[in-house]
Write an enzyme that holds these catalytic residues in place. Sequence first.
Site, PDB file in Angstrom:
ATOM      1  N   ALA A 136      44.851  14.904  11.278  1.00 27.69           N
ATOM      2  CA  ALA A 136      45.320  14.202  10.090  1.00 27.69           C
ATOM      3  C   ALA A 136      46.795  14.534   9.896  1.00 27.69           C
ATOM      4  O   ALA A 136      47.270  15.571  10.371  1.00 27.69           O
ATOM      5  CB  ALA A 136      44.522  14.655   8.882  1.00 27.69           C
ATOM      6  N   GLY A 156      41.433  16.213  12.896  1.00 27.98           N
ATOM      7  CA  GLY A 156      40.937  14.846  12.725  1.00 27.98           C
ATOM      8  C   GLY A 156      40.932  14.065  14.036  1.00 27.98           C
ATOM      9  O   GLY A 156      40.133  13.146  14.202  1.00 27.98           O
ATOM     10  N   GLU A 162      37.786  14.983  15.630  1.00 32.09           N
ATOM     11  CA  GLU A 162      36.711  14.361  14.839  1.00 32.09           C
ATOM     12  C   GLU A 162      36.623  12.863  15.121  1.00 32.09           C
ATOM     13  O   GLU A 162      35.531  12.296  15.216  1.00 32.09           O
ATOM     14  CB  GLU A 162      36.956  14.628  13.348  1.00 32.09           C
ATOM     15  N   GLU A 172      42.125  23.473  11.823  1.00 36.13           N
ATOM     16  CA  GLU A 172      42.387  23.384  10.373  1.00 36.13           C
ATOM     17  C   GLU A 172      42.454  24.755   9.711  1.00 36.13           C
ATOM     18  O   GLU A 172      43.175  24.955   8.737  1.00 36.13           O
ATOM     19  CB  GLU A 172      41.296  22.541   9.686  1.00 36.13           C
TER      20      GLU A 172
HETATM   21  C1  HXC Z   1      51.873  15.700  11.045  1.00 38.31           C
HETATM   22  C2  HXC Z   1      52.390  16.357  13.182  1.00 38.31           C
HETATM   23  C3  HXC Z   1      51.062  16.758  13.406  1.00 38.31           C
HETATM   24  C4  HXC Z   1      50.119  16.570  12.339  1.00 38.31           C
HETATM   25  C5  HXC Z   1      52.190  17.162  15.200  1.00 38.31           C
HETATM   26  N1  HXC Z   1      53.048  16.638  14.318  1.00 38.31           N
HETATM   27  N2  HXC Z   1      50.970  17.252  14.666  1.00 38.31           N
HETATM   28  N3  HXC Z   1      52.790  15.839  12.011  1.00 38.31           N
HETATM   29  N4  HXC Z   1      50.588  16.041  11.177  1.00 38.31           N
HETATM   30  N5  HXC Z   1      48.827  16.872  12.465  1.00 38.31           N
HETATM   31  C6  HXC Z   1      54.471  16.358  14.513  1.00 38.31           C
HETATM   32  C7  HXC Z   1      55.314  17.636  14.456  1.00 38.31           C
HETATM   33  O1  HXC Z   1      55.598  17.971  13.117  1.00 38.31           O
HETATM   34  C8  HXC Z   1      56.542  17.209  15.224  1.00 38.31           C
HETATM   35  O2  HXC Z   1      57.337  16.396  14.384  1.00 38.31           O
HETATM   36  C9  HXC Z   1      55.965  16.272  16.303  1.00 38.31           C
HETATM   37  O3  HXC Z   1      54.696  15.853  15.820  1.00 38.31           O
HETATM   38  C10 HXC Z   1      55.777  16.960  17.626  1.00 38.31           C
HETATM   39  O4  HXC Z   1      54.997  18.131  17.425  1.00 38.31           O
HETATM   40  P1  HXC Z   1      55.450  19.603  17.908  1.00 38.31           P
HETATM   41  O5  HXC Z   1      54.737  20.582  17.059  1.00 38.31           O
HETATM   42  O6  HXC Z   1      56.940  19.705  17.967  1.00 38.31           O
HETATM   43  O7  HXC Z   1      54.876  19.595  19.392  1.00 38.31           O
HETATM   44  P2  HXC Z   1      54.363  20.836  20.255  1.00 38.31           P
HETATM   45  O8  HXC Z   1      55.271  22.007  20.101  1.00 38.31           O
HETATM   46  O9  HXC Z   1      54.084  20.270  21.616  1.00 38.31           O
HETATM   47  O10 HXC Z   1      52.956  21.268  19.585  1.00 38.31           O
HETATM   48  C11 HXC Z   1      51.888  20.402  19.615  1.00 38.31           C
HETATM   49  C12 HXC Z   1      50.770  20.873  18.634  1.00 38.31           C
HETATM   50  C13 HXC Z   1      51.363  21.056  17.226  1.00 38.31           C
HETATM   51  C14 HXC Z   1      50.171  22.187  19.135  1.00 38.31           C
HETATM   52  C15 HXC Z   1      49.685  19.798  18.652  1.00 38.31           C
HETATM   53  O11 HXC Z   1      52.103  19.874  16.870  1.00 38.31           O
HETATM   54  C16 HXC Z   1      50.358  21.300  16.161  1.00 38.31           C
HETATM   55  O12 HXC Z   1      49.828  22.393  16.022  1.00 38.31           O
HETATM   56  N6  HXC Z   1      50.039  20.252  15.365  1.00 38.31           N
HETATM   57  C17 HXC Z   1      49.127  20.374  14.238  1.00 38.31           C
HETATM   58  C18 HXC Z   1      47.706  20.385  14.715  1.00 38.31           C
HETATM   59  C19 HXC Z   1      46.752  20.537  13.553  1.00 38.31           C
HETATM   60  O13 HXC Z   1      46.811  21.531  12.808  1.00 38.31           O
HETATM   61  N7  HXC Z   1      45.876  19.562  13.363  1.00 38.31           N
HETATM   62  C20 HXC Z   1      44.904  19.559  12.277  1.00 38.31           C
HETATM   63  C21 HXC Z   1      45.486  18.844  11.098  1.00 38.31           C
HETATM   64  S1  HXC Z   1      44.421  18.950   9.692  1.00 38.31           S
HETATM   65  P3  HXC Z   1      58.906  16.683  14.216  1.00 38.31           P
HETATM   66  O14 HXC Z   1      59.313  15.743  13.106  1.00 38.31           O
HETATM   67  O15 HXC Z   1      59.051  18.120  13.902  1.00 38.31           O
HETATM   68  O16 HXC Z   1      59.452  16.301  15.561  1.00 38.31           O
HETATM   69  C22 HXC Z   1      43.229  17.816   9.996  1.00 38.31           C
HETATM   70  C23 HXC Z   1      42.202  17.717   8.926  1.00 38.31           C
HETATM   71  C24 HXC Z   1      41.178  16.703   9.278  1.00 38.31           C
HETATM   72  O17 HXC Z   1      43.213  17.167  10.963  1.00 38.31           O
HETATM   73  C25 HXC Z   1      40.616  16.094   8.075  1.00 38.31           C
HETATM   74  C26 HXC Z   1      40.114  14.729   8.330  1.00 38.31           C
HETATM   75  C27 HXC Z   1      41.117  13.634   8.533  1.00 38.31           C
END
Ligand code: HXC
Length: 254
Positions: free
Chosen positions: A62, A105, A108, A128
């Site tokens: 998400a 997400g 999921e 998460e």
């Molecule tokens: C918003 C995101 C994002 C996310 C990545 N980005 N994941 N933006 N929401 N979930 C953005 C980053 O901010 C960054 O933007 C760009 O994408 C590239 O990501 P990087 O982090 O620079 O890439 P990298 O170093 O290769 O790392 C990849 C990664 C990391 C390990 C996947 O991005 C990460 O940990 N993402 C979050 C993963 C996460 O926590 N997902 C769960 C979300 S909560 P900029 O602008 O800085 O270039 C969820 C709840 C579900 O899903 C509920 C139901 C819907």
Amino acid sequence: MYVNITKQDGYAIAQLNRPEVLNALNIQLMTELVDTLESLDKDSDVRCIILTGNEKAFAAGADIKEMADASAIEMLTRDQFARWDRIRRIKKPLIAAVSGFALGGGCELMMSCDMVIASETAKFGQPEINIGVMPGAGGTQRLTRAVGKVKSMEMVLTGRMISADEALRWGLINKVVPVEYYLEEAKSWAKEIASKPPVAVKLAKEAVLKSFDTTIEGGLEFERKNFYLLFASEDQKEGMKAFAEKRKPEWKGK
Ligand code: HXC
């Protein structure tokens, strides 16, 4: 547009298209995606749907920035999961073709699909916990049903990512192929399913999904009714006749 659609050989590909943020699932993308899936579900040229991202990411979850400042009541009134419930009601088979990150997400969403083809580079996780929350779009339920309690706990409580090989061993996905082939492999599965009698495909998918929310007795009863129902289809008569006549059946989809 956050979702690109292509159609060929009886199936459609819905590709998530927000690559600059690893296909983070914001409300706009999810709205487009669910509307698209529903319209493909009604499209008689389409008998199977592939959901994919790009080589680097299926979806990294998400959109964290979109929800970071929301209050609980805002989250409740946004009711964004109502949209996710509509994916569960898609009647045609959904195949996820996954490369790179399928996190939160994104994982999921993948688990909302019926089958999963992954590239060797795919990484799966429910991270998460690392941002102070927990899975909210079915992760605790679908993951547990797919891989069992202890592995689900491992993923949900540590937030650790697992590799494509682990995911395959754990029963989360169907097949792993080199990254150059994951979409091709998904296409070949979609083409095969698109060549099957569509009414039987639909009722069979419905019966398998029923097993998630029924007793064995209720599920067997449901399966039996769908089985009987297929004897009302022309395709059942054709399929069995073609077998006896040692020829290929010609499906009419009715
Ligand atoms: C918003 C995101 C994002 C996310 C990545 N980005 N994941 N933006 N929401 N979930 C953005 C980053 O901010 C960054 O933007 C760009 O994408 C590239 O990501 P990087 O982090 O620079 O890439 P990298 O170093 O290769 O790392 C990849 C990664 C990391 C390990 C996947 O991005 C990460 O940990 N993402 C979050 C993963 C996460 O926590 N997902 C769960 C979300 S909560 P900029 O602008 O800085 O270039 C969820 C709840 C579900 O899903 C509920 C139901 C819907």
